[in-house]
Each structure stands twice: as C-alpha cells, then as structure tokens.
Enzyme design. Structure first.
Site, short mmCIF file in Angstrom:
data_model
loop_
_atom_site.label_atom_id
_atom_site.label_comp_id
_atom_site.label_asym_id
_atom_site.label_seq_id
_atom_site.Cartn_x
_atom_site.Cartn_y
_atom_site.Cartn_z
N GLU A 175 54.06 42.86 50.26
CA GLU A 175 52.68 42.95 50.80
C GLU A 175 51.80 43.80 49.90
O GLU A 175 50.91 44.51 50.37
CB GLU A 175 52.68 43.57 52.20
CG GLU A 175 53.45 42.82 53.24
CD GLU A 175 52.95 41.42 53.45
OE1 GLU A 175 51.74 41.19 53.25
OE2 GLU A 175 53.76 40.56 53.79
C1 LIG Z 1 62.39 40.57 49.79
C2 LIG Z 1 61.03 40.15 49.31
C3 LIG Z 1 60.22 39.41 50.16
C4 LIG Z 1 58.96 38.97 49.72
N1 LIG Z 1 58.20 38.15 50.52
C5 LIG Z 1 57.11 37.54 49.99
C6 LIG Z 1 56.43 36.51 50.71
O1 LIG Z 1 56.76 36.19 51.85
N2 LIG Z 1 55.39 35.88 50.09
C7 LIG Z 1 54.99 36.20 48.84
O2 LIG Z 1 54.06 35.59 48.34
N3 LIG Z 1 55.60 37.20 48.13
C8 LIG Z 1 56.65 37.86 48.68
N4 LIG Z 1 57.30 38.84 47.97
C9 LIG Z 1 56.80 39.22 46.68
C10 LIG Z 1 56.18 40.61 46.67
O3 LIG Z 1 55.00 40.62 47.42
C11 LIG Z 1 55.97 41.00 45.19
O4 LIG Z 1 57.28 41.24 44.67
C12 LIG Z 1 55.09 42.20 45.01
O5 LIG Z 1 53.78 41.87 45.39
C13 LIG Z 1 55.06 42.71 43.57
O6 LIG Z 1 54.95 41.67 42.64
P1 LIG Z 1 56.00 41.60 41.44
O7 LIG Z 1 57.36 41.65 42.01
O8 LIG Z 1 55.67 40.44 40.58
O9 LIG Z 1 55.78 42.95 40.63
P2 LIG Z 1 54.66 43.21 39.48
O10 LIG Z 1 53.36 42.70 39.92
O11 LIG Z 1 55.21 42.72 38.20
O12 LIG Z 1 54.61 44.79 39.48
C14 LIG Z 1 55.61 45.61 38.84
C15 LIG Z 1 55.19 47.08 38.93
O13 LIG Z 1 53.96 47.28 38.23
C16 LIG Z 1 52.95 47.78 39.07
N5 LIG Z 1 51.69 47.11 38.76
C17 LIG Z 1 51.46 45.78 38.66
N6 LIG Z 1 50.19 45.54 38.34
C18 LIG Z 1 49.57 46.73 38.25
C19 LIG Z 1 48.24 47.15 37.97
N7 LIG Z 1 47.27 46.28 37.76
N8 LIG Z 1 47.99 48.48 37.97
C20 LIG Z 1 48.97 49.37 38.22
N9 LIG Z 1 50.22 49.04 38.48
C21 LIG Z 1 50.53 47.74 38.50
C22 LIG Z 1 53.41 47.49 40.49
O14 LIG Z 1 52.91 48.44 41.42
C23 LIG Z 1 54.92 47.56 40.36
O15 LIG Z 1 55.36 48.88 40.50
C24 LIG Z 1 58.52 39.32 48.42
C25 LIG Z 1 59.34 40.10 47.59
C26 LIG Z 1 60.58 40.49 48.01
C27 LIG Z 1 61.47 41.27 47.07
#
Ligand SMILES: Cc1cc2nc3c(=O)[nH]c(=O)nc-3n(C[C@H](O)[C@H](O)[C@H](O)COP(=O)(O)OP(=O)(O)OC[C@H]3O[C@@H](n4cnc5c(N)ncnc54)[C@H](O)[C@@H]3O)c2cc1C
Length: 591
Positions: free
Chosen positions: A441
């Site tokens: 989220e």
């Molecule tokens: C168990 C599970 C359930 C989930 N359920 C859903 C779902 O139902 N629907 C759905 O769509 N998604 C879902 N997700 C996805 C989840 O919402 C994302 O994993 C999350 O939003 C982060 O995206 P990412 O993993 O690509 O990390 P990234 O976006 O790659 O981020 C990696 C790190 O970098 C930081 N970061 C990224 N961009 C920036 C920025 N601009 N400035 C500063 N810091 C930054 C982040 O805070 C994080 O610490 C789920 C994930 C998991 C693991």
C-alpha cells in the site's frame, strides 16, 4: 498457541467516552439507526466470531499456506468455511452503503472490527478487505449500472476484489507501467499486461473476482498522468449479474514469502482480458487513491491488531515465566524464582507496546471520525475541513501505526527470550506477518514523503497550523492533575511547529531536504498526535479516577508515554535539522 481477547473495554472507552460517538451519530441522519446498544452488540458478536472461528486458522494457515494448481489457487484448510460464515454474518458489508446491500455503519465502528480481524488473522483479513476497498473505488467512480451489478455481490461476499497496480518493473513508480488497454467498438477495452504481487488475485473463496486494474490507453500521455482504471472480472457478467464465460485473466504463479502465507499473492497475466473503464480516461490513479486511502487506514489497523495480540501474549508470558529475583527482594518465596514481570526492563517492553497501542487505538478513532465527517458531514464546510484532516493524517495512520506495530511485535517477542524465536509460541509469526504492512500500500518511506512533501510543504504548512490550533485549544482544558500532559503536549506542539518551519525553510533551499527529513518528520508528527490522544484520554480518565482502577491505570500509562516515549521527538527534530547533506555528500561509488 497464542491467545487473544478483543480489547472491547478500551475500544468502548475511546469510542464512547473520549469521542462520545453516540452523540455524534444521534445528530447525523446518516447514522440515525446506530446507537451504543447496537454497536455494543456488534462488537461483542464480532469479537466472538473472530476469536472462535478466524483466530484458530491463523497458525494452520501459516503452516499450510496457499497452493496453486494450473489456473486455480487453493487457500488453506478452513478458510473457505470461515469466509462463508464471515460473509453470511454480514461483516463484509458492515460499513457499506445500505443502497447496495451494506449495513451503513460508520467508520468509527468498522475501524474497531478491522483491528479485531487483523489481530486474529491478517492473511484471512486481506480477502474481505480488498473487496471492500474495490467496492469503495467503484462506489465513487463507477456508473449506477456497474454499482448495481457489482456492489451487492461484493458486500455479500459472493465475489471478492483485488487491486492490480504493481508490475515487475513498476512498484512505487506507477507512471512507468506497461499494461495496455485497447478500446473496442462496444465501449469496452482489451487489457494486456502482467501484474505481480496481487493479493487475492486468484483463490477459491468466491464465485467471481473483480479486478481493478491500472493500464494505459495507446495514446496516453507518458507518466502518471496517462494511467486509467479498469474493471476486469474473472468471469464476465451478464446484465442480471450472472457470471458467464471466463475472462482472459489467469494466475501465473503465487509467491513464497516471509509471512501472511495464508494470503495468496499472485502473478496475474491479462491476455486481452475484457475490461470497462472506471472513472475518466487518464485519471485512474486518482480513482485508485480512493481505494488506497481506505486501505491505508486499514493497514494501520493491521499494525495495531498485531501489536495488541503480541502484547497480550507477552504480558501473559511475563506473568507466568519465573526467572531471576526482584531487585526489591524475593517476591515469591515458595517458587524457585520470581516472574519476569518484576524486572523493570520487562515492564519497559510491555508498557512501551501498550502505551503505543492505546494511543494508536484512539488515533485510529480520531482519523475515522474525520473519515465519517468527510463523507457524511452535515455541511460542505464540515466535509471540506474533515477531508483535509484525512489527507494529512492518512500517511501517518498507515506508516506510523505499522512501523510501531512491527517494532511492538519484535519487542513482545523479546519478552519471551529464546522462546520467542521458536515457532511453538507464535511470536515469530506475528513478526513475520506484520513486516509486510510496512511495505505494501505504498512503502512507509513513500508515505513519509507524501506527508512531508504533498501534505505539508506543498501547502506551506497550512494544514499543520490548523492542527496545532486544535492541539493548543486542548491546553486550556488540562488543569490540576494533568500537569504532565499539559507540559508534554505544549512541548510537543512547539516541536512540531519548529520541525515544520525547518522543513519549509530547507525546502526553499535544497531539493533533497524534504525527502531526507520525511521519515523523521512522520515519526515526530505521529508521536505528537499520540501525545494529543493521551491528553484527551487522560482528561476523561481523571474525571473518573475514583470510579474504577481502569481509569487510574489509564492515567498512569499516559504518564509513561509522556515521560518515556514522547521525548523521542527531540532527537527526531535534531535529525531533521541536520539536513540532506549528511546523506547526499557521499558519491554514488561509495555504496
Ligand atoms: C505480500 C505483498 C502483497 C502485495 N499486494 C499488492 C496488491 O494487492 N496489489 C498491488 O498492486 N501491489 C501489491 N504489492 C506490491 C507492493 O505494493 C509494492 O511492493 C510496494 O508498493 C513497493 O514497490 P516495489 O516492491 O516495486 O519497491 P520499489 O518501488 O522498487 O521501492 C524500493 C525501495 O525504494 C524506495 N523508493 C522507491 N521510490 C522512491 C522514491 N521516489 N523516493 C524515495 N524512495 C523511493 C521505497 O520506499 C523502497 O524502500 C504487494 C507486495 C507484497 C510483497
């Protein structure tokens, strides 16, 4: 096996004594049928159901996990029957509009049932919660026909919902998603793309799954301004709401993960699946935010629920486990050692968790009250003021409650010593299950940026000033017997004011400063809000301190918070003042 009793006395204290919810409902026609007696009955029954039916599936669901076979996903044993009972009990539609089969209870009630559900079984909780979020987005942005077709089925639990945002290369940065939507002559769209990490993307709990999917039209502008929202049902639905042919959306695989193993986290492949636009073209992100704001408070309740169940088990363990002698001398002469509870450090851990939990419960009620007012307030002005408050506090409700909730699970695990690390006691599951709430989220780092950047710097601190007025108005009411609260809250308001001034000054000079300060600012703000909540609770508790030990304990726990936990705001302020140079001075090659 872990134990749990829903903290109904604390919930009632917050709802009816601190916020006087029954008076609020009596004065609002939207809630004319809701009164204290009804809500008491709802809470009792909800607690009973979750403690007896949902909680026992928490451990077995963790051990069994979900299973994929072809294009089918099977939830752990017992989930199907429990979900049916949960749906038949009317729990999914508890807070939903009565026009579409819901029961119309205010958020101030469902926030309490959310806490109970998440405490009992976070994996199970996600199936109904995602449906409720999807329904909320449809309720605000879909046509009347779509609402009539889909909402009653979701509220009755016949169908579930998902939100499909994340793609393999696009998580936080949704502007770069690749899923495409091709317009068709009949007004529908064909959706193609791969979504990952989709909670409840496929499962065996419901007859249909309503996916809300972000995708781009062929001519969409680049970035987040070119994203549209589509409704894509697993089974296509005829005009009477009967599911028919299978749509071209299938699960590719499920993830094997650290926690919430009973929740199916799916890779979803959309191969020209038929979908319908929700809201306006290229305004999908805004429409999705309706759902996400709801989910964010709900995630906060995942943090609080976990923290509460972890506390209850740690407190029980500390009462029973005999280890060492009290520094005050032997307490239990007939035993070989005294219980853990005699040791100040064990008390520190338990009281830290409990003081945060009780503040979090009050804060969640405070945000829920604003959510109710933003939707059902009697005047345009009330709705506008409440909406601003919701916008300011939503990132805090999500990130602060889940950060503190995870820390609390670790602290409660620590009370068990080595036994906390062993599966049998269940504490390690609380830690594993709660970790995700800090990530999904929108990560907590991103929530902090939303607060510091969009909610504070962008409006030059206007919302914070309004909030500070509210906090300072409370000083006048904190008289004799509440000196610790009055002085603590006064200091807290000053520190928040100074932190906000520093944030704004730095933002004018340094493009990295706001993001560099964001997490410290969010935690500082969260602590100030908790001090505000403790002051409100203390005022009520003082007035009743002669009635019952419950109130005297409240006052004492409030003292613990103000004197031992609130001072963290001073170090957070110092970190904010240090600015971005402390981080950005390193060359990339250093890492
Ligand atoms: C168990 C599970 C359930 C989930 N359920 C859903 C779902 O139902 N629907 C759905 O769509 N998604 C879902 N997700 C996805 C989840 O919402 C994302 O994993 C999350 O939003 C982060 O995206 P990412 O993993 O690509 O990390 P990234 O976006 O790659 O981020 C990696 C790190 O970098 C930081 N970061 C990224 N961009 C920036 C920025 N601009 N400035 C500063 N810091 C930054 C982040 O805070 C994080 O610490 C789920 C994930 C998991 C693991």
């Amino acid at each position: 096996m872990p134990v749990y009793k829903a903290p109904l006395r604390d919930m009632r204290f917050v709802a009816f004594e601190v916020f006087q919810a029954d008076k609020l409902w009596a004065s609002n026609p939207a809630f004319s049928e809701i009164d204290r007696e009804v809500v008491d009955a709802v809470l009792e029954e909800n607690a009973r159901f979750n403690e007896e039916v949902v909680m026992p599936l928490n451990r077995s669901g963790d051990e069994e996990g979900c299973r994929v076979d072809g294009d089918k996903v099977f939830t752990p044993n017992g989930f199907q029957a429990a979900f049916r009972q949960y749906a038949e009990g009317g729990w999914i539609g508890l807070g939903a509009e009565t026009d579409y089969g819901g029961q119309g209870f205010p958020k101030m009630v469902t926030v309490m049932t959310d806490e109970i559900l998440y405490a009992c079984n976070p994996s199970f909780a996600l199936y109904p919660q995602l449906g409720i979020g999807a329904a909320l987005a449809l309720s605000q942005h879909a046509s009347k026909e779509v609402k009539e077709l889909y909402l009653p089925k979701i509220y009755s639990g016949e169908w579930c919902g998902t939100m499909c945002l994340t793609e393999p290369h696009a998580g936080t940065d949704l502007g770069i998603i690749r899923s495409r939507a091709e317009p068709q002559a009949d007004g529908s769209y064909l959706i193609t793309g791969t979504k990952i990490f989709i909670t409840g993307g496929e499962h065996d709990l419901a007859g249909n799954i309503v996916h809300l999917v972000l995708a781009k039209l062929p001519d969409a502008p680049a970035g987040s301004k070119g994203i549209s929202l589509f409704l894509v049902p697993k089974f296509l639905v005829d005009k009477d709401g009967n599911p028919g042919a299978r749509n071209a959306v299938k699960v590719g695989s499920i993830e094997h993960k650290m926690g919430i193993k009973g929740s199916a986290t799916c890779v979803m492949n959309f191969d020209g699946a038929q979908g319908w636009l929700v809201g306006k073209v290229n305004e999908g992100l805004a429409a999705m935010f309706v759902m996400m704001n709801y989910e964010r408070l709900s995630m906060g309740m995942q943090g609080l629920g976990a923290s509460e169940v972890a506390y209850q088990n740690a407190a029980a363990y500390a009462r029973d486990r005999l280890q060492g002698r009290s520094a005050r001398g032997v307490q239990q002469k007939d035993k070989m050692a005294d219980p853990l509870l005699v040791h100040p450090d064990v008390r520190r851990m338990l009281l830290t968790v409990r003081a945060n939990n009780e503040a979090a419960r009050c804060f969640a009620m405070y945000v829920s009250k604003a959510l109710d007012e933003s939707r059902y307030g009697m005047t345009e002005e009330i709705r506008r003021v409440a909406s601003d408050k919701v916008a300011l506090f939503t990132p805090i409700a999500k990130a602060f409650l889940t950060d503190r909730g995870f820390d609390a699970c670790v602290m409660a695990q620590q009370v068990f010593g080595g036994h906390g690390y062993i599966r049998e006691w269940g504490m390690e599951q609380f830690v594993r299950d709660t970790r995700i709430a800090q990530i999904y989220e929108g990560t907590n780092g991103v929530q902090a940026m939303d607060l510091a950047g969009r909610k504070v710097v962008r409006n030059q601190g206007a919302s914070v000033r309004i909030y500070l007025e509210e906090v300072r108005a409370l000083f006048a009411e904190l008289g004799a017997g509440l000196e610790v609260f009055a002085s603590g809250l006064k200091h807290a308001a000053n520190v928040l004011e100074e932190a906000t001034r520093v944030l704004l000054e730095q933002a004018a000079q340094d493009v990295d400063s706001t993001n560099a300060a964001a997490v410290d600012y969010l935690h500082l703000f969260g602590l100030v809000a908790y001090a505000h909540m403790w002051s409100m609770m203390a005022r009520v508790a003082l007035a009743h301190q002669d009635d019952d030990l419950f109130y005297r304990n409240k006052l004492q726990l409030g003292h613990y918070f103000m004197q031992r936990l609130l001072p963290e705001i001073d170090s957070r302020l110092q970190a904010i003042k240090a600015g971005s140079q402390t981080m950005m001075a390193f060359a990339e090659g250093y890492f």
